[in-house]
Enzyme design. Sequence first.
Site, mmCIF file in Angstrom:
data_model
loop_
_atom_site.group_PDB
_atom_site.id
_atom_site.type_symbol
_atom_site.label_atom_id
_atom_site.label_comp_id
_atom_site.label_asym_id
_atom_site.label_seq_id
_atom_site.Cartn_x
_atom_site.Cartn_y
_atom_site.Cartn_z
ATOM 1 N N SER A 137 -57.360 51.158 -28.174
ATOM 2 C CA SER A 137 -56.041 50.589 -27.868
ATOM 3 C C SER A 137 -56.074 49.842 -26.540
ATOM 4 C CB SER A 137 -54.990 51.703 -27.761
ATOM 5 O OG SER A 137 -54.796 52.337 -29.006
ATOM 6 N N ILE A 138 -55.412 48.690 -26.510
ATOM 7 C CA ILE A 138 -55.281 47.951 -25.244
ATOM 8 C C ILE A 138 -54.570 48.851 -24.219
ATOM 9 C CG2 ILE A 138 -54.220 45.931 -24.146
ATOM 10 C CD1 ILE A 138 -54.660 44.435 -26.853
ATOM 11 N N TYR A 146 -50.697 35.653 -39.339
ATOM 12 C CA TYR A 146 -49.948 36.405 -38.328
ATOM 13 C C TYR A 146 -48.458 36.474 -38.716
ATOM 14 C CZ TYR A 146 -49.319 38.612 -33.780
ATOM 15 O OH TYR A 146 -49.048 39.506 -32.784
ATOM 16 N N ILE A 154 -46.932 47.872 -28.123
ATOM 17 C CA ILE A 154 -46.519 48.366 -29.438
ATOM 18 C C ILE A 154 -46.172 47.202 -30.361
ATOM 19 C CG2 ILE A 154 -44.574 49.525 -30.591
ATOM 20 C CD1 ILE A 154 -44.525 51.498 -28.235
ATOM 21 N N ILE A 184 -58.660 40.900 -29.909
ATOM 22 C CA ILE A 184 -59.507 42.026 -29.490
ATOM 23 C C ILE A 184 -59.596 42.991 -30.670
ATOM 24 C CG2 ILE A 184 -59.668 44.001 -27.909
ATOM 25 C CD1 ILE A 184 -57.999 42.318 -25.886
ATOM 26 N N LYS A 226 -43.174 38.174 -32.094
ATOM 27 C CA LYS A 226 -43.685 37.926 -30.729
ATOM 28 C C LYS A 226 -42.888 36.824 -30.034
ATOM 29 C CE LYS A 226 -47.158 40.908 -30.490
ATOM 30 N NZ LYS A 226 -46.971 42.188 -29.775
#
Length: 258
Positions: free
Chosen positions: A20-21, A156, A93, A192, A163
């Site tokens: 996780s980032i 996406y 999240i 990532i 976003k």
Amino acid sequence: MPQLLEGKTALVLGVANRWSIAYAIAQAFRREGATLLITYQGDRQKQTVEELGQELGASKILNCDVTKDEEIAALAAMLHGEGVRIDTMVHSIAFANKEDLSRPFVETSRAGFALALDVSAYSLVAVAKAMAPLMTAGGSILTLSYLGAVRVVQNYNVMGVAKAALENCVRYLANDLGGAGIRVNAISAGPIKTASARGIKDFSKVLDGVAAMAPLKRNCDAAEVADTAVFLSSDLGRGVTANVVYVDAGFQAVGLGL
Ligand code: NAD
Ligand code: IMJ
């Protein structure tokens, strides 16, 4: 080097596992001397995140599903009751239905749209509202975005729309909370390989494409995102709010990267 977050308490939402980032951010915050509070999403994640939290030296590991107002309120009340001051909060999240990340965007259902925007955008507003009163010395709120907010990125889809909403929530929240000395920013990270990227069709092609086209000729990793999170959360970032900082090896600037 002095520790950049010494004396600060950080609330980090969105650690699910080692990839996780949010985990990389928590690690970097700890390295810089912060006291860590981390949350997990419901009982299914409890054990894993408790183990990771212990490794990270977190002082509290707490439950919070951000779709549940009562869980956000209970978290804030508990911290308030213990007299905890929060200096920096990280929201890492996102969620959309898997089928909405593979079919054409035009097929997105009303329910799928609402879910993606609730978890991935509104939840920032909900946690900011609940935690701002605990940021009594001012503070920093940080969220994670992606280029799909402002460009079409294959598959996406509804997450890109979420976003876009998230990035605008950053601006409106920054305007509302600026008077209390609370800064609100987003980091727009390059791709990532995390749990949220696994299973995404052609994800390794996305990584290869970025490495070929980005000015730095490589991908970025979670540790690089985390170091920018440290900067934005520390006093070094004191003049930065309502911003979206790209940590993407420069990919967002490229039009045609032959
Ligand atoms: P991740 O799967 O490790 O993190 C996503 C987190 O969201 C998980 O911890 C999950 O538990 C949490 N979550 C989902 N629904 C929740 C809910 N209802 N309540 C509480 N928590 C909930 O993947 P990641 O890649 O570390 O993603 C973190 C953030 O970074 C996301 O906002 C994602 O959009 C963003 N991001 C990821 C990439 C990438 O390529 N991995 C790139 C740019 C931005
Ligand atoms: C996700 C989908 C499609 C293309 C994608 C991504 N690209 C990148 C991501 C190019 C980089 C990862 N990303 C930025 C995300 O924000 C991922 C969010 C996400 C991932 C999943 C997968 C599993 C699931 N729901 C999800 N919801 C959100 O069931």
